[in-house]
Design an enzyme around this catalytic site. Structure first.
Site, PDB file in Angstrom:
ATOM      1  N   TRP A  28      -4.760   7.399  -2.914  1.00  0.00           N
ATOM      2  CA  TRP A  28      -4.159   6.809  -1.707  1.00  0.00           C
ATOM      3  C   TRP A  28      -4.155   7.844  -0.590  1.00  0.00           C
ATOM      4  CZ3 TRP A  28      -1.119   2.746   0.500  1.00  0.00           C
ATOM      5  CH2 TRP A  28      -1.171   1.544  -0.207  1.00  0.00           C
ATOM      6  N   SER A  62       0.228   8.047  -6.132  1.00  0.00           N
ATOM      7  CA  SER A  62       1.121   9.133  -6.542  1.00  0.00           C
ATOM      8  C   SER A  62       2.017   8.754  -7.714  1.00  0.00           C
ATOM      9  CB  SER A  62       1.986   9.560  -5.362  1.00  0.00           C
ATOM     10  OG  SER A  62       1.185  10.079  -4.349  1.00  0.00           O
ATOM     11  N   GLU A  64       1.336   7.445 -10.318  1.00  0.00           N
ATOM     12  CA  GLU A  64       0.669   7.709 -11.601  1.00  0.00           C
ATOM     13  C   GLU A  64       0.593   9.206 -11.935  1.00  0.00           C
ATOM     14  OE1 GLU A  64       0.529   3.965 -10.764  1.00  0.00           O
ATOM     15  OE2 GLU A  64      -0.804   5.040  -9.425  1.00  0.00           O
ATOM     16  N   LEU A 146       2.485  10.573   0.118  1.00  0.00           N
ATOM     17  CA  LEU A 146       3.233   9.327   0.296  1.00  0.00           C
ATOM     18  C   LEU A 146       3.621   9.206   1.763  1.00  0.00           C
ATOM     19  CD1 LEU A 146       5.480   9.692  -2.841  1.00  0.00           C
ATOM     20  CD2 LEU A 146       3.930   7.774  -2.422  1.00  0.00           C
ATOM     21  N   ILE A 147       3.316   8.083   2.364  1.00  0.00           N
ATOM     22  CA  ILE A 147       3.682   7.883   3.772  1.00  0.00           C
ATOM     23  C   ILE A 147       4.714   6.760   3.863  1.00  0.00           C
ATOM     24  CG2 ILE A 147       2.834   7.397   6.110  1.00  0.00           C
ATOM     25  CD1 ILE A 147       0.099   8.422   5.260  1.00  0.00           C
ATOM     26  N   THR A 151       9.640  -0.445   4.013  1.00  0.00           N
ATOM     27  CA  THR A 151      10.515  -0.845   2.904  1.00  0.00           C
ATOM     28  C   THR A 151      11.051   0.387   2.198  1.00  0.00           C
ATOM     29  OG1 THR A 151       8.765  -0.836   1.247  1.00  0.00           O
ATOM     30  CG2 THR A 151       9.030  -2.870   2.536  1.00  0.00           C
ATOM     31  N   HIS A 153      10.093   1.391  -0.663  1.00  0.00           N
ATOM     32  CA  HIS A 153       9.050   1.846  -1.585  1.00  0.00           C
ATOM     33  C   HIS A 153       8.914   3.369  -1.610  1.00  0.00           C
ATOM     34  CE1 HIS A 153       4.744   2.402  -2.719  1.00  0.00           C
ATOM     35  NE2 HIS A 153       5.006   1.392  -3.527  1.00  0.00           N
ATOM     36  N   PHE A 178       3.789  21.354  -7.354  1.00  0.00           N
ATOM     37  CA  PHE A 178       4.209  20.142  -6.634  1.00  0.00           C
ATOM     38  C   PHE A 178       3.402  19.986  -5.345  1.00  0.00           C
ATOM     39  CE2 PHE A 178       7.354  17.860  -3.886  1.00  0.00           C
ATOM     40  CZ  PHE A 178       7.490  16.718  -4.660  1.00  0.00           C
ATOM     41  N   ARG A 192      -0.142  18.866   7.839  1.00  0.00           N
ATOM     42  CA  ARG A 192      -0.018  19.605   6.570  1.00  0.00           C
ATOM     43  C   ARG A 192      -1.327  19.676   5.789  1.00  0.00           C
ATOM     44  NH1 ARG A 192       4.280  18.017   8.636  1.00  0.00           N
ATOM     45  NH2 ARG A 192       6.283  19.041   8.307  1.00  0.00           N
TER      46      ARG A 192
HETATM   47  C1  DLZ Z   1       1.532   1.048  -3.284  1.00  0.00           C
HETATM   48  C2  DLZ Z   1       1.462   2.368  -2.594  1.00  0.00           C
HETATM   49  C3  DLZ Z   1       1.887   2.503  -1.247  1.00  0.00           C
HETATM   50  C4  DLZ Z   1       2.408   1.347  -0.457  1.00  0.00           C
HETATM   51  N1  DLZ Z   1       1.812   3.669  -0.612  1.00  0.00           N
HETATM   52  C5  DLZ Z   1       1.329   4.752  -1.274  1.00  0.00           C
HETATM   53  C6  DLZ Z   1       1.239   6.009  -0.609  1.00  0.00           C
HETATM   54  O1  DLZ Z   1       1.538   6.194   0.578  1.00  0.00           O
HETATM   55  N2  DLZ Z   1       0.777   7.060  -1.334  1.00  0.00           N
HETATM   56  C7  DLZ Z   1       0.419   6.949  -2.653  1.00  0.00           C
HETATM   57  O2  DLZ Z   1       0.027   7.951  -3.255  1.00  0.00           O
HETATM   58  N3  DLZ Z   1       0.478   5.763  -3.282  1.00  0.00           N
HETATM   59  C8  DLZ Z   1       0.916   4.673  -2.635  1.00  0.00           C
HETATM   60  N4  DLZ Z   1       0.987   3.458  -3.287  1.00  0.00           N
HETATM   61  C9  DLZ Z   1       0.451   3.347  -4.651  1.00  0.00           C
HETATM   62  C10 DLZ Z   1       1.457   3.733  -5.751  1.00  0.00           C
HETATM   63  O3  DLZ Z   1       1.630   5.137  -5.807  1.00  0.00           O
HETATM   64  C11 DLZ Z   1       0.936   3.262  -7.124  1.00  0.00           C
HETATM   65  O4  DLZ Z   1      -0.383   3.693  -7.314  1.00  0.00           O
HETATM   66  C12 DLZ Z   1       0.969   1.757  -7.302  1.00  0.00           C
HETATM   67  O5  DLZ Z   1       2.240   1.245  -7.023  1.00  0.00           O
HETATM   68  C13 DLZ Z   1       0.552   1.353  -8.717  1.00  0.00           C
HETATM   69  O6  DLZ Z   1       1.440   1.899  -9.671  1.00  0.00           O
END
Ligand code: DLZ
Length: 229
Positions: A28, A62, A64, A146-147, A151, A153, A178, A192
């Protein structure tokens, strides 16, 4: 690297030539991830870690990362024990016993395992190369970005992954670096990853590669009752 108040300070250069390093990265936000991965590899190699001793795998996101880091470590232990026993029937027995005792690693052992794994969909498998070190990983780098969206999430995943990675390193005793960026905006990610036009920050992957080598070397020392400084 510019000198600022914030950051790990000037790192002592450790010799990574005897280390085997695993890298697990999410896919992602690929643009960020690939820059961060390049930064990590750059410093690993600058510290003497050899290509054949770096194993890279990817997972979708992430979330996973903790399981994959844990299973990659188990797989590296399995390879190491098989190589001690010379593979073949004895190695097969060890693998079978580990599968029974430690849970199946079939999912990861059936995926490509070396730095040549760049998301091949062919299902091609690669065993540990005879050229590379045969020991379990000395450190694992987990990379994700992760952005924050609209929500909850982001909050749940950031928390779960941070705790998950910490749990893996404490339970396995192998350093898990990390490399998770928890970003409020895309701009923060570009900065970054060293991709912003203003070059406000350096590529944080460079710090992660250096941390992997330092912790890998120190952990080897700790295992032998030696405090490497
Ligand atoms: C679903 C999702 C979303 C919305 N955003 C990110 C993100 O910004 N960065 C990231 O690494 N993964 C994202 N995922 C995927 C989740 O980490 C995960 O792969 C799924 O929910 C399946 O388990």
């Amino acid at each position: 690297m510019t000198s600022t108040l914030k950051g790990p300070g000037e790192a002592k250069k450790y010799d990574g030539s005897a280390l085997r390093i695993g890298i697990i990265h999410a896919r992602w936000n690929t643009k960020l991830i690939s820059a961060l991965l390049d930064g990590t590899l750059k410093t690993l190699k600058a510290h003497g870690v050899r290509d054949e001793n770096i194993t890279i795998q990817s997972v979708p996101g992430s979330y996973e990362l903790p399981l994959a880091a844990q299973k990659m470590y188990t797989a590296s232990q399995q390879q190491s024990q098989s190589s001690i026993l010379g593979g073949g029937a004895a190695g097969g027995l060890v693998s079978a016993a580990q599968d029974l005792l430690g849970g199946s690693t079939t999912d990861l052992t059936s995926l490509p395992k070396t730095s040549s794994d760049q998301g091949s969909s062919s299902g091609e498998t690669q065993k540990s190369t005879t050229k590379g070190l045969q020991q379990p990983f000395d450190a694992i780098v987990a990379i994700g970005a992760l952005i924050k969206g609209s929500t909850m999430h982001f909050e749940y995943i950031s928390d779960a992954v941070s705790h998950g990675l910490m749990k893996v390193q404490l339970e396995t005793g192998v350093p898990v670096i990390f490399g998770l960026l928890t970003l409020l905006t895309e701009e923060q990610g570009l900065e970054r990853a060293g991709l912003d036009e203003g070059k406000k920050m350096h590529n944080h992957g460079e710090d992660w590669g250096a941390a992997a080598v330092e912790l890998g070397v120190k952990r080897k020392g700790w295992g032998e009752g030696v405090f490497v400084e």
